[in-house]
Write an enzyme that holds these catalytic residues in place. Sequence first.
Site, PDB file in Angstrom:
ATOM      1  CG  HIS A  83       4.866  -3.042  -7.631  1.00  0.00           C
ATOM      2  ND1 HIS A  83       4.722  -2.175  -6.587  1.00  0.00           N
ATOM      3  CD2 HIS A  83       3.898  -2.705  -8.516  1.00  0.00           C
ATOM      4  CE1 HIS A  83       3.713  -1.348  -6.824  1.00  0.00           C
ATOM      5  NE2 HIS A  83       3.193  -1.660  -7.987  1.00  0.00           N
ATOM      6  CE  LYS A  85       9.438 -11.617   3.606  1.00  0.00           C
ATOM      7  NZ  LYS A  85       8.949 -11.136   2.303  1.00  0.00           N
ATOM      8  N   PRO A  93       5.245  -4.453  10.401  1.00  0.00           N
ATOM      9  CG  PRO A  93       4.012  -2.479  10.216  1.00  0.00           C
ATOM     10  CD  PRO A  93       4.634  -3.390  11.222  1.00  0.00           C
ATOM     11  CE1 TYR A 138       8.904  -1.192   0.618  1.00  0.00           C
ATOM     12  CE2 TYR A 138       8.871  -1.193   3.022  1.00  0.00           C
ATOM     13  CZ  TYR A 138       8.437  -1.709   1.814  1.00  0.00           C
ATOM     14  OH  TYR A 138       7.538  -2.746   1.820  1.00  0.00           O
ATOM     15  CE1 TYR A 159       9.526  -5.033   0.452  1.00  0.00           C
ATOM     16  CE2 TYR A 159       8.352  -6.222  -1.274  1.00  0.00           C
ATOM     17  CZ  TYR A 159       8.425  -5.171  -0.368  1.00  0.00           C
ATOM     18  OH  TYR A 159       7.392  -4.274  -0.280  1.00  0.00           O
TER      19      TYR A 159
HETATM   20  C1  DHB Z   1       2.120  -2.110   2.411  1.00  0.00           C
HETATM   21  C2  DHB Z   1       2.342  -2.425   3.740  1.00  0.00           C
HETATM   22  C3  DHB Z   1       3.599  -2.792   4.161  1.00  0.00           C
HETATM   23  O1  DHB Z   1       3.829  -3.091   5.450  1.00  0.00           O
HETATM   24  C4  DHB Z   1       4.654  -2.870   3.263  1.00  0.00           C
HETATM   25  O2  DHB Z   1       5.875  -3.222   3.699  1.00  0.00           O
HETATM   26  C5  DHB Z   1       4.417  -2.575   1.928  1.00  0.00           C
HETATM   27  C6  DHB Z   1       3.154  -2.202   1.516  1.00  0.00           C
HETATM   28  C7  DHB Z   1       0.770  -1.693   1.975  1.00  0.00           C
HETATM   29  O3  DHB Z   1      -0.157  -1.676   2.806  1.00  0.00           O
HETATM   30  O4  DHB Z   1       0.598  -1.337   0.799  1.00  0.00           O
END
Ligand code: DHB
Length: 402
Positions: A77, A305, A301, A209, A396
């Site tokens: 990505h 990270k 989450p 997001y 990121y």
């Molecule tokens: C996923 C989980 C995340 O916390 C994130 O920031 C991006 C992707 C995932 O489970 O695909």
Amino acid sequence: MGTTIERATVGIVGAGPAGLMLAHLLARAGIDTVAIDVRTRHEIETTHRAGILEQDSMRLLVDSGVSDRVLRDGHEHKGIELRFDGRNHRIDFHGLTGASTYLYPQTDVFIDLADARERDGGDVRFGVSGTAVTGIDGGAGQTPTVRFTDADGARVELRCDYVVGADGSHGTCRKLVPETLRRRFFREYPFAWFGVMVQAPPSAPELIYNRSERGFALISQRTEDLQRMYFQCSPGEDPDAWSDDRVLTELQARVAGGDGFELKTGPIAEKTVLPFRSFVQEPMRYGYLLLAGDAAHTVPPTGAKGLNLALADVRLLAEILERAVHGGDPAALDEYTDRALDRVWKAQHFSYWMTTMMHSLDPSAEVTPFDERRQVGELRTLVESESGRRFLAEGYTGWPGR
Ligand code: DHB
């Protein structure tokens, strides 16, 4: 039944991705390990976790010879969409930093590592019980020792030079650092994530997001016909109180906008509520005990990270242990805490920042008008500035190592 006495240079408590990656890297450096875990391999393989690898995490898997499956089954990505005010704003990671991220679920990382340990004759014991670690504080005449009962009921006393605690946020190793020497840093959030697997094709080529007045949502992916999606909920939410229809209606309401964006939907295969907190315990080393991954720190989450940070810890730890074991340089261990924490606190900030920029900060309050407007102001500032977009892209895709 008696106790069998065994020896390993490094005893690793916890055989998730951090423990197994460390065992793999140490094996390549000619250092023997025994890794143990209370869970069975099947339990670890079937617990859904995050799905995004930083570029350096992908490279570590490939270049250290774990597996190149990520290059075939993973998806590169080159950016993400930040969505607010009902429209997308692309952050072009590749254009801004030259780096990409890789959609490759943590369960696949674990499977690759467990397979590589088997292939290379590594010593990993799943399904153990009664783990107890002693002798780590470096006192005279002490031997760092890990006692456990293996899956067949045999008692083992494993004598080591070093013990690594990679046993996660609920493990016992972090508690071995005496209270007088450890410092713990917390941040709690008044929300959680509702996570679902949806049997549908991807709704967009990249992750979205999404900030809305109904709260945050994340549209992620897994395969051509299975998608991972999350939405902000209250920490006490009961997954069973949500029908498929209610979940999909809520997700669609959060991403709705003037561009007419519509999620592709289908049956929901799984529902879970994920806790949300920030945590760090310092120091990460005490005597002959070294903590890695969630055993030392937890991030919320948002921004994915957790796994990446665990892999960065053990990459550093492998280098330091190699110097201590083969380089006649035991003082190398003194570097671990400071060098690891440099990245840990950057990741703490990044995860906190992504979280607080995009979530409804106090969903229980009737109105939080100031924060609502301020967040949109922050997001607009960010996407309209190349420096802002680059700051997000650098965090990121992952910072260089120290
Ligand atoms: C996923 C989980 C995340 O916390 C994130 O920031 C991006 C992707 C995932 O489970 O695909």
